[in-house]
Structures are given as C-alpha cells and as structure tokens.
Motif scaffolding. Sequence first.
Motif, PDB file in Angstrom:
ATOM      1  N   ILE A  16       0.833  -1.201   0.000  1.00 10.78           N
ATOM      2  CA  ILE A  16       0.000   0.000   0.000  1.00 10.78           C
ATOM      3  C   ILE A  16       0.868   1.252   0.000  1.00 10.78           C
ATOM      4  O   ILE A  16       0.640   2.182  -0.782  1.00 10.78           O
ATOM      5  N   VAL A  17       1.886   1.283   0.849  1.00  9.36           N
ATOM      6  CA  VAL A  17       2.760   2.457   0.934  1.00  9.36           C
ATOM      7  C   VAL A  17       3.529   2.653  -0.372  1.00  9.36           C
ATOM      8  O   VAL A  17       3.633   3.775  -0.883  1.00  9.36           O
ATOM      9  N   SER A  18       4.061   1.565  -0.939  1.00 12.78           N
ATOM     10  CA  SER A  18       4.814   1.711  -2.194  1.00 12.78           C
ATOM     11  C   SER A  18       3.903   2.148  -3.331  1.00 12.78           C
ATOM     12  O   SER A  18       4.313   2.930  -4.200  1.00 12.78           O
ATOM     13  N   GLY A  19       2.667   1.679  -3.348  1.00 11.97           N
ATOM     14  CA  GLY A  19       1.725   2.129  -4.376  1.00 11.97           C
ATOM     15  C   GLY A  19       1.417   3.602  -4.266  1.00 11.97           C
ATOM     16  O   GLY A  19       1.327   4.316  -5.271  1.00 11.97           O
ATOM     17  N   ILE A  20       1.253   4.091  -3.048  1.00  7.73           N
ATOM     18  CA  ILE A  20       1.001   5.516  -2.847  1.00  7.73           C
ATOM     19  C   ILE A  20       2.206   6.334  -3.280  1.00  7.73           C
ATOM     20  O   ILE A  20       2.071   7.380  -3.934  1.00  7.73           O
ATOM     21  N   VAL A  21       3.410   5.862  -2.945  1.00 10.01           N
ATOM     22  CA  VAL A  21       4.626   6.580  -3.350  1.00 10.01           C
ATOM     23  C   VAL A  21       4.751   6.603  -4.868  1.00 10.01           C
ATOM     24  O   VAL A  21       5.109   7.631  -5.455  1.00 10.01           O
ATOM     25  N   ILE A  22       4.452   5.498  -5.529  1.00 13.80           N
ATOM     26  CA  ILE A  22       4.534   5.446  -6.995  1.00 13.80           C
ATOM     27  C   ILE A  22       3.555   6.429  -7.619  1.00 13.80           C
ATOM     28  O   ILE A  22       3.900   7.165  -8.542  1.00 13.80           O
ATOM     29  N   ILE A  23       2.335   6.476  -7.105  1.00 13.49           N
ATOM     30  CA  ILE A  23       1.336   7.386  -7.666  1.00 13.49           C
ATOM     31  C   ILE A  23       1.735   8.842  -7.411  1.00 13.49           C
ATOM     32  O   ILE A  23       1.623   9.693  -8.296  1.00 13.49           O
ATOM     33  N   LEU A  24       2.217   9.150  -6.209  1.00 10.63           N
ATOM     34  CA  LEU A  24       2.611  10.531  -5.912  1.00 10.63           C
ATOM     35  C   LEU A  24       3.826  10.955  -6.733  1.00 10.63           C
ATOM     36  O   LEU A  24       3.901  12.099  -7.181  1.00 10.63           O
ATOM     37  N   ARG A  25       4.771  10.050  -6.927  1.00 11.55           N
ATOM     38  CA  ARG A  25       5.948  10.382  -7.723  1.00 11.55           C
ATOM     39  C   ARG A  25       5.576  10.608  -9.190  1.00 11.55           C
ATOM     40  O   ARG A  25       6.095  11.497  -9.843  1.00 11.55           O
ATOM     41  N   GLY A  26       4.641   9.814  -9.689  1.00 13.31           N
ATOM     42  CA  GLY A  26       4.234   9.967 -11.081  1.00 13.31           C
ATOM     43  C   GLY A  26       3.354  11.171 -11.312  1.00 13.31           C
ATOM     44  O   GLY A  26       3.304  11.714 -12.409  1.00 13.31           O
ATOM     45  N   SER A  27       2.635  11.609 -10.288  1.00 13.28           N
ATOM     46  CA  SER A  27       1.716  12.730 -10.484  1.00 13.28           C
ATOM     47  C   SER A  27       2.401  14.086 -10.381  1.00 13.28           C
ATOM     48  O   SER A  27       1.750  15.107 -10.548  1.00 13.28           O
ATOM     49  N   GLN A  28       3.693  14.114 -10.103  1.00 15.50           N
ATOM     50  CA  GLN A  28       4.373  15.404  -9.991  1.00 15.50           C
ATOM     51  C   GLN A  28       4.585  16.049 -11.361  1.00 15.50           C
ATOM     52  O   GLN A  28       4.642  17.249 -11.465  1.00 15.50           O
TER      53      GLN A  28
END
Length: 64
Positions: A16-28
């Motif tokens: 869950i944490v890695s998925g959130i980090v991936i989405i936040l990193r990609g949305s920048q």
Amino acid sequence: MRNLFALLGLLGIVGIVSGIVIILRGSQGTPFTYESYGGPGPILAGVILLLGSLYLRSIWQSKE
C-alpha cells in the motif's frame, strides 16, 4: 502461523505504501502519468494481502 499472518500483513502494508509513493511520484509531472507504470495495482495487492491476513488470523484464533 501467527508469524506468517503478521508477515502477510506487513507485506500488505508495504504494498500500500509503495503504491502511494509510486502514484505521488508519477503525479508530480503531467497528470495521469502514473497509469503508464501500474497505477493502483500495488495498492490493490497490498489491500488484498492485508485483508487476507486479517481473515486468516480471525479463522485461526477461532479454531484454538
């Protein structure tokens, strides 16, 4: 068996944490770029692992 259930729960939280980090990193950058490298897949897998471990633990406790 409790260690196995705890390991499944821990892997679920990590997913869950890695998925959130991936989405936040990609949305920048540009919007909706996270869809090109997995999207919410790790989050869904983490939720499934976490719920599975909680379900198995509840069944295991009732049998003892």
